[in-house]
Design a protein around this motif. Structure first.
Motif, short mmCIF file in Angstrom:
data_model
loop_
_atom_site.label_atom_id
_atom_site.label_comp_id
_atom_site.label_asym_id
_atom_site.label_seq_id
_atom_site.Cartn_x
_atom_site.Cartn_y
_atom_site.Cartn_z
N GLN A 188 37.76 37.34 44.55
CA GLN A 188 37.27 38.69 44.84
C GLN A 188 36.54 38.75 46.18
O GLN A 188 36.61 39.76 46.89
CB GLN A 188 36.34 39.15 43.71
N TYR A 225 37.17 37.39 48.98
CA TYR A 225 38.05 37.44 50.14
C TYR A 225 39.22 38.40 49.98
O TYR A 225 39.87 38.76 50.96
CB TYR A 225 38.61 36.04 50.44
N HIS A 226 39.50 38.78 48.76
CA HIS A 226 40.71 39.57 48.50
C HIS A 226 40.66 40.92 49.20
O HIS A 226 39.75 41.72 49.00
CB HIS A 226 40.86 39.77 46.99
N ARG A 227 41.65 41.15 50.07
CA ARG A 227 41.86 42.44 50.73
C ARG A 227 43.35 42.69 50.72
O ARG A 227 44.10 42.04 51.45
CB ARG A 227 41.35 42.43 52.17
N ALA A 254 45.24 42.97 53.89
CA ALA A 254 45.27 41.76 54.71
C ALA A 254 46.14 40.68 54.10
O ALA A 254 46.08 39.53 54.54
CB ALA A 254 43.85 41.24 54.92
N CYS A 265 45.67 40.27 60.62
CA CYS A 265 44.79 41.43 60.43
C CYS A 265 43.41 41.06 60.94
O CYS A 265 42.81 40.09 60.49
CB CYS A 265 44.73 41.82 58.95
N ASP A 286 40.61 42.24 60.42
CA ASP A 286 39.51 42.34 59.47
C ASP A 286 39.69 41.40 58.28
O ASP A 286 38.95 41.47 57.32
CB ASP A 286 39.40 43.79 58.96
N SER A 287 40.70 40.53 58.34
CA SER A 287 40.92 39.62 57.23
C SER A 287 39.85 38.53 57.23
O SER A 287 39.26 38.22 58.27
CB SER A 287 42.30 38.96 57.33
#
Length: 509
Positions: A428, A430-432, A435, A489, A491-492
């Motif tokens: 959770q 890091y999850h995007r 991305a 990405c 913003d990743s």
């Protein structure tokens, strides 16, 4: 662990070798190709690469070949160059080389190792080439093979019979100055047509890729302090890579710590696609074969400690879940700093898996379609298994153990996919979703041909086409180009940097 010592500078062993003795009659077949090469020795293996690459030190070697670190003097960046030894000597070697080149070329993702260049084989510089600007003289004896040009008189029946008796030859057409040019012909006394040229059997392939600091295998075996945050960040990036390649219907087939590269700031890239395969999603079996056909993925492909149960049991129907099992084994190794299933043989590997996970239920054995494999499991007897928490440090997070249990399900139908793993609570932080891209359709189109139907000459031709993508020539204009760059990405979590760096003592050369 002590910092790995770099080899001494090659000094006088590094030199440039050019084509002074055999200068080609026509321009080299690749625009921008350089007529000079740099040679050096690495682990007893001679490298002969573009002079832009300056040797630094050896990274590793094995049966596949030798990998060295070099500086690209044209761009100033450090790169890795892998020399594939004797890629054209055996058909299987040519096939694996073609697969790895095409996959690394078309898979564009920040967690997948990028192919930067394919250096031309040395034999390219030793040929004499026919190009569209070559003027053919009387010695070519093409008078009887000329086709009537626009505006010429209609050929007579006698001329037609003479032309047909002479057999097919290179088509001839006037160039802009009215001179005749041979296009697409075979080798003549004047040279070789580019479209007919194939690599020689003794040619080597030089794959130029990004340079990473070390492998996850060396990090795990080092004295580096790895926190739960390291495990989480490494696994997040690995799942991103797997989601991407699986969306392109590609199975890596050899997921293990040695094939996962990292650098000091914990960026991760999946590498070594020599055993990878494209899987036709319309086929029931992994290779579209019937139930009577042998499995396209044998148990001898994946390293034993990371083989999924369906591989060990010789089941013919495979999917991306075999890679997820390997990822689960890597996660367990990051948490405990040792392999979870260290079998000494295929039966022993299965015994070790069942001792930990417990005996599969009757429903969980539905995927086992090989009678001998089913009988083997039945003879093992019933086992309860052990709690995963008992195998790892006491402070291991419960959600980490929960995810691990879902990655190591005996039944592949119940095992998590890479995309499901990214959505697990353990990820959770890091999850995007934005991305974590899937592969665009054009990526899959680049390698979805059935290479099992190709003969050796066709595979060499395709390898030549891949080289031409990096060194373009007008005669290779039919090769498709990718519009997409690396899926990245800003913003990743990978771009932002999420965990502390790895020290040089972790096996970084």
């Amino acid at each position: 662990m002590h910092k790995a010592r770099r080899p001494r500078d090659m000094g006088n062993n590094t030199q440039s070798c050019g084509a002074e003795d055999k200068a080609p009659r026509a321009p080299l077949p690749f625009a921008g190709a350089m007529s000079r090469k740099r040679t050096f020795m690495a682990n007893g293996t001679e490298f002969c690469v573009d002079e832009r690459y300056r040797f630094k030190h050896v990274l590793g070697s094995g049966t596949y070949g030798v990998v060295v670190a070099c500086e690209d003097t044209r761009t100033g960046r450090n790169v890795a160059i892998k020399k594939i030894l004797q890629p054209f000597e055996e058909e299987y070697a040519t096939r694996n080389t073609l697969r790895e080149i095409k996959l690394l070329h078309y898979l564009k993702h920040e967690n997948v190792l990028s192919l930067l260049d394919l250096d031309e084989p040395q034999s390219v510089l030793e040929e004499e080439w026919l190009t569209d600007s070559d003027e053919l003289g009387d010695e070519d004896d093409l008078s009887e093979r000329e086709s009537p040009q626009h505006g010429d008189e209609e050929e007579t029946a006698q001329q037609r019979r003479q032309r047909e008796a002479a057999g097919p030859g290179p088509s001839v057409s006037p160039d802009s100055e009215g001179r005749r040019c041979a296009r697409g012909g075979a080798r003549t006394a004047r040279g070789t047509s580019i479209s007919e040229w194939l690599p020689r059997e003794d040619d080597a392939i030089y794959m130029v890729t990004e340079l990473m600091d070390t492998s996850l295998r060396r990090v795990i075996r080092s004295d580096e302090q790895l926190s739960l945050a390291h495990t989480k960040f490494f696994m997040y990036q690995l799942f991103r890579a797997l989601k991407y390649i699986h969306s392109a219907n590609v199975l890596h087939r050899d997921i293990k710590p040695g094939n996962v590269l990292v650098n000091r700031d914990c960026d991760l890239k999946l590498c070594d696609f020599g055993l990878a395969r494209y899987v036709d999603p319309a086929s029931k079996a992994g290779n579209g074969a019937s139930a009577q056909s042998p499995p396209f993925l044998t148990e001898y492909v994946v390293s034993r400690w990371y083989r999924a149960p369906e591989v060990l049991l010789s089941c013919p129907d495979y999917d991306a879940k075999i890679d997820v099992w390997g990822a689960g084994c890597i996660m367990a190794e990051l948490l405990s700093r040792k392999p979870l299933f260290q079998g000494t043989s295929t039966p022993d590997q299965l015994h070790r898996i069942v001792r930990v996970l417990g005996s599969p239920s009757a429903d969980d054995l539905e995927f086992v379609t090989v009678p001998s494999s089913r009988r083997f499991l039945e003879k093992m007897g019933y086992r309860d298994g052990v709690p995963l928490a008992s195998l790892f440090p006491e402070d291991t997070a419960p959600d980490a153990l929960d995810l691990l249990g879902k990655l190591l399900m005996f039944n592949p139908a119940k095992r998590y996919s890479a995309e499901q793993a990214l959505n697990h609570p353990f990820m959770q932080e890091y999850h995007r979703m934005f991305a974590e891209p899937s592969a665009p359709a054009e990526v899959e189109r680049g390698f979805c041909h059935d290479d099992e139907e190709l003969d050796e000459a066709q595979m060499r031709r395709l390898i030549m086409d891949e080289i031409a993508c990096f060194h373009p020539h007008p005669q290779f204009s039919h090769i498709p180009k990718l519009s997409s760059e690396v899926q990245y990405c800003d913003d990743s979590p990978v771009a932002r940097g999420a965990v502390s760096v790895i020290s040089p003592e972790a096996g970084v050369p």
